[in-house]
Scaffold this active site. Structure first.
Site, PDB file in Angstrom:
ATOM      1  N   SER A 168      39.697  50.032  36.360  1.00  0.00           N
ATOM      2  CA  SER A 168      40.826  49.120  36.455  1.00  0.00           C
ATOM      3  C   SER A 168      40.278  47.731  36.753  1.00  0.00           C
ATOM      4  CB  SER A 168      41.750  49.572  37.604  1.00  0.00           C
ATOM      5  OG  SER A 168      42.673  48.565  37.973  1.00  0.00           O
ATOM      6  N   TYR A 171      43.256  52.761  46.478  1.00  0.00           N
ATOM      7  CA  TYR A 171      43.041  52.616  45.035  1.00  0.00           C
ATOM      8  C   TYR A 171      41.859  51.702  44.752  1.00  0.00           C
ATOM      9  CZ  TYR A 171      44.394  52.069  40.102  1.00  0.00           C
ATOM     10  OH  TYR A 171      44.414  52.069  38.729  1.00  0.00           O
TER      11      TYR A 171
END
Length: 267
Positions: free
Chosen positions: A149, A162
């Site tokens: 990401s 995350y």
């Protein structure tokens, strides 16, 4: 200058035929995972589609059959690390995609959720890679694609688990690249910005609460604030990048991160 006919150099036309290859895709029931599974199957790979969502996998398998591809659903919770490692045995291509998200400030972040996020998004990829490498090494060829990401390259507030998991995945991917290079195995991170997936749709509600904003403002004012291209990435765009990384022409792309972020990291 190297000519297209130089021995050992693939021809200039990209070979998208993955016939005879077995690919394992985690988090395959929806979003990026579903798009990757369908695209790899359409290119001829036999796809092991792993997810804990049995209904989603059933739908995926039907879509794969309609498209003429081979998708084998496998219901698996990646917190079962031994089962995850066993599932990767014999895979030629491994796409580590499964993920989850919770948006909370650190002082309010539940420790058990932090642990689960790191288990699914970092420890499980390690175990999957560990399970896949013996076969890849034995045949002298393999592709590991880790769906990271922008948050593997940048941090955002309220996403401690995350961001920590994705940063760890970046390091794991680079280490796998260094170890795999002598064996014909590549390892690459693909780093999309916000993708049109159920995970992002749930984030909009979480971000609205965290920032005290109405949901209709979150997309433009929070999620896409740092992106030069003001739209979500489509799952199919990510899948095309993943497919390319599995081709012979991508054999020299390893140990790096490929940003599909609309210019976010250009800042």
């Amino acid at each position: 200058m190297t000519s297209p006919t130089t021995p050992g150099v693939p021809p200039p036309v990209v070979d998208l035929d993955l016939g005879g290859r077995t690919a394992l895709v985690t988090g395959a029931a929806s979003g990026i995972g579903r798009a990757c599974a369908l695209r790899l199957a359409a290119a001829g790979a036999k796809v092991r589609a792993v997810d804990r969502d049995a209904d989603g996998l059933e739908t995926l398998a039907a879509l794969g059959t309609e498209a003429g591809g081979a998708v084998e659903p496998q219901v698996l919770d990646l917190t079962d690390l031994d089962a995850a490692e066993a599932a990767a045995a014999g895979a030629d291509i491994l796409v580590n995609n499964a993920g989850l998200q919770l948006v909370r400030p650190i002082e309010a972040f539940p420790p058990d959720v932090f642990h689960t996020v790191l288990t699914v998004m970092l420890e499980a990829p390690f175990r999957l890679i560990r399970g896949a490498l013996p076969h890849m090494y034995a045949q002298g060829w393999g592709r590991i694609v880790n769906i990271s990401s922008v948050h593997g390259l940048r941090a955002s507030a309220f996403k401690s688990a995350y961001v920590a998991a994705k940063h760890g995945l970046e390091g794991l991917s680079k280490t796998a690249a260094l170890e795999g290079a002598p064996h014909g195995v590549t390892s690459v991170c693909v780093n999309p910005g916000y993708v049109r997936t159920p995970l992002v749709e749930r984030q909009i509600a979480d971000q609205a609460a965290a920032h005290s904003l109405p949901e209709d403002q979150v997309l433009a004012d929070v999620l896409l604030k740092d992106s030069a291209v003001k739209r979500l990435v489509e799952p199919e765009e990510v899948a095309e990048a993943v497919l390319y990384l599995c081709t012979p022409q991508a054999a020299f792309i390893t140990g790096t991160s490929i940003a599909l972020d609309g210019g976010w990291t250009a800042h």
